[in-house]
Design a protein around this motif. Structure first.
Motif, PDB file in Angstrom:
ATOM      1  N   GLU A  32      -6.120   7.614   3.834  1.00 45.41           N
ATOM      2  CA  GLU A  32      -5.572   6.692   4.939  1.00 45.41           C
ATOM      3  C   GLU A  32      -5.677   5.111   3.832  1.00 45.41           C
ATOM      4  O   GLU A  32      -5.215   4.312   3.624  1.00 45.41           O
ATOM      5  CB  GLU A  32      -5.632   7.131   6.149  1.00 45.41           C
ATOM      6  N   ASP A  33      -6.957   5.195   3.870  1.00 47.46           N
ATOM      7  CA  ASP A  33      -7.655   3.728   3.920  1.00 47.46           C
ATOM      8  C   ASP A  33      -7.678   2.969   2.449  1.00 47.46           C
ATOM      9  O   ASP A  33      -6.924   1.882   1.870  1.00 47.46           O
ATOM     10  CB  ASP A  33      -9.030   3.574   3.944  1.00 47.46           C
ATOM     11  N   ILE A  34      -7.271   4.364   1.125  1.00 51.12           N
ATOM     12  CA  ILE A  34      -7.241   3.781  -0.028  1.00 51.12           C
ATOM     13  C   ILE A  34      -5.294   3.559  -0.178  1.00 51.12           C
ATOM     14  O   ILE A  34      -5.229   2.924  -0.619  1.00 51.12           O
ATOM     15  CB  ILE A  34      -7.268   5.089  -0.976  1.00 51.12           C
ATOM     16  N   ASP A  35      -4.607   4.765   0.497  1.00 53.99           N
ATOM     17  CA  ASP A  35      -3.407   4.326   0.098  1.00 53.99           C
ATOM     18  C   ASP A  35      -3.079   2.555   1.533  1.00 53.99           C
ATOM     19  O   ASP A  35      -2.361   1.924   0.489  1.00 53.99           O
ATOM     20  CB  ASP A  35      -3.015   5.073   1.452  1.00 53.99           C
ATOM     21  N   SER A  36      -3.619   2.505   1.719  1.00 56.99           N
ATOM     22  CA  SER A  36      -3.582   0.798   2.552  1.00 56.99           C
ATOM     23  C   SER A  36      -3.939   0.066   1.219  1.00 56.99           C
ATOM     24  O   SER A  36      -3.381  -1.134   1.506  1.00 56.99           O
ATOM     25  CB  SER A  36      -4.370   0.704   4.113  1.00 56.99           C
ATOM     26  N   ALA A  37      -4.994  -0.062   0.727  1.00 61.70           N
ATOM     27  CA  ALA A  37      -5.072  -0.455   0.196  1.00 61.70           C
ATOM     28  C   ALA A  37      -4.325  -0.554  -0.915  1.00 61.70           C
ATOM     29  O   ALA A  37      -4.076  -1.915  -1.821  1.00 61.70           O
ATOM     30  CB  ALA A  37      -6.881  -0.018  -0.593  1.00 61.70           C
ATOM     31  N   LEU A  38      -3.756   0.171  -1.313  1.00 62.94           N
ATOM     32  CA  LEU A  38      -2.270  -0.322  -2.117  1.00 62.94           C
ATOM     33  C   LEU A  38      -1.426  -0.079  -2.041  1.00 62.94           C
ATOM     34  O   LEU A  38      -0.350  -0.393  -2.609  1.00 62.94           O
ATOM     35  CB  LEU A  38      -2.579   1.837  -3.076  1.00 62.94           C
ATOM     36  N   LEU A  39      -1.120  -0.879  -0.877  1.00 69.75           N
ATOM     37  CA  LEU A  39       0.258  -1.480  -0.450  1.00 69.75           C
ATOM     38  C   LEU A  39       1.261  -1.685  -1.643  1.00 69.75           C
ATOM     39  O   LEU A  39       2.092  -1.652  -2.095  1.00 69.75           O
ATOM     40  CB  LEU A  39      -0.137  -1.447   0.943  1.00 69.75           C
ATOM     41  N   THR A  40       0.413  -2.763  -2.600  1.00 69.68           N
ATOM     42  CA  THR A  40       1.055  -3.473  -3.182  1.00 69.68           C
ATOM     43  C   THR A  40       0.803  -2.468  -5.384  1.00 69.68           C
ATOM     44  O   THR A  40       1.023  -3.698  -6.325  1.00 69.68           O
ATOM     45  CB  THR A  40       0.615  -4.569  -3.717  1.00 69.68           C
ATOM     46  N   ALA A  41       0.506  -1.585  -5.079  1.00 69.63           N
ATOM     47  CA  ALA A  41       0.015  -1.140  -6.514  1.00 69.63           C
ATOM     48  C   ALA A  41       1.560  -0.092  -6.601  1.00 69.63           C
ATOM     49  O   ALA A  41       2.221   0.047  -6.361  1.00 69.63           O
ATOM     50  CB  ALA A  41      -1.460   0.101  -6.407  1.00 69.63           C
ATOM     51  N   VAL A  42       1.500  -0.564  -8.203  1.00 71.45           N
ATOM     52  CA  VAL A  42       2.717  -0.348  -9.149  1.00 71.45           C
ATOM     53  C   VAL A  42       1.632   0.723 -10.045  1.00 71.45           C
ATOM     54  O   VAL A  42       1.083   1.069 -10.582  1.00 71.45           O
ATOM     55  CB  VAL A  42       3.466  -1.058  -9.939  1.00 71.45           C
TER      56      VAL A  42
END
Length: 131
Positions: free
Chosen positions: A32-42
């Motif tokens: 969940e923390d990794i997902d939050s850090a990747l909100l703008t990753a493509v």
């Protein structure tokens, strides 16, 4: 609920120690923390939203393991409550040394190794691309 990016077996390989009994829960919180850090990753995903490129899959697994490893090393349980107080006494109640780390831009505090894995994979910092 999205499946975590890493398994208890991967966590054990990452840390070099047996996975704790609650490894599944810990890895889910770390993901969940990794997902939050990747909100703008493509990056490319399948129809379920899971990454499909082997290098990205490996980076997300490593970052998830690094996040969980950090919590295990610091005695946190993934809730963030482990670093709220430097000292606590029960009687007659004494709480001191309030610790409030600066909030990162992503809104989640990543472990240094997790952040490094994501940066090296080119997943952070994210940016908006105009097409």
């Amino acid at each position: 609920m999205r499946h975590p990016y890493a398994t208890p077996e991967q966590l054990a390989a990452w840390t070099g120690a047996p996975a704790p009994p609650d490894a599944g829960r810990l890895l889910a919180r770390a993901a969940e923390d990794i997902d939050s850090a990747l909100l703008t990753a493509v990056y490319r995903v399948d129809e379920d939203g899971a990454p499909i490129e082997p290098a990205i899959i490996a980076a997300l697994a490593d970052a998830t393991c690094a996040q969980a490893e950090h919590w295990l090393a610091t005695g946190d349980d993934g809730t963030g409550a482990g670093s709220v107080w430097d000292s606590v006494s029960i009687g007659p109640v004494s709480l001191s040394g309030r610790h409030s780390p600066p909030s990162p831009a992503s809104g989640v505090e990543l472990a240094p190794r997790a952040d490094r894995v994501l940066r090296q994979a080119g997943l952070t910092p994210g940016r908006v691309i105009a097409w």
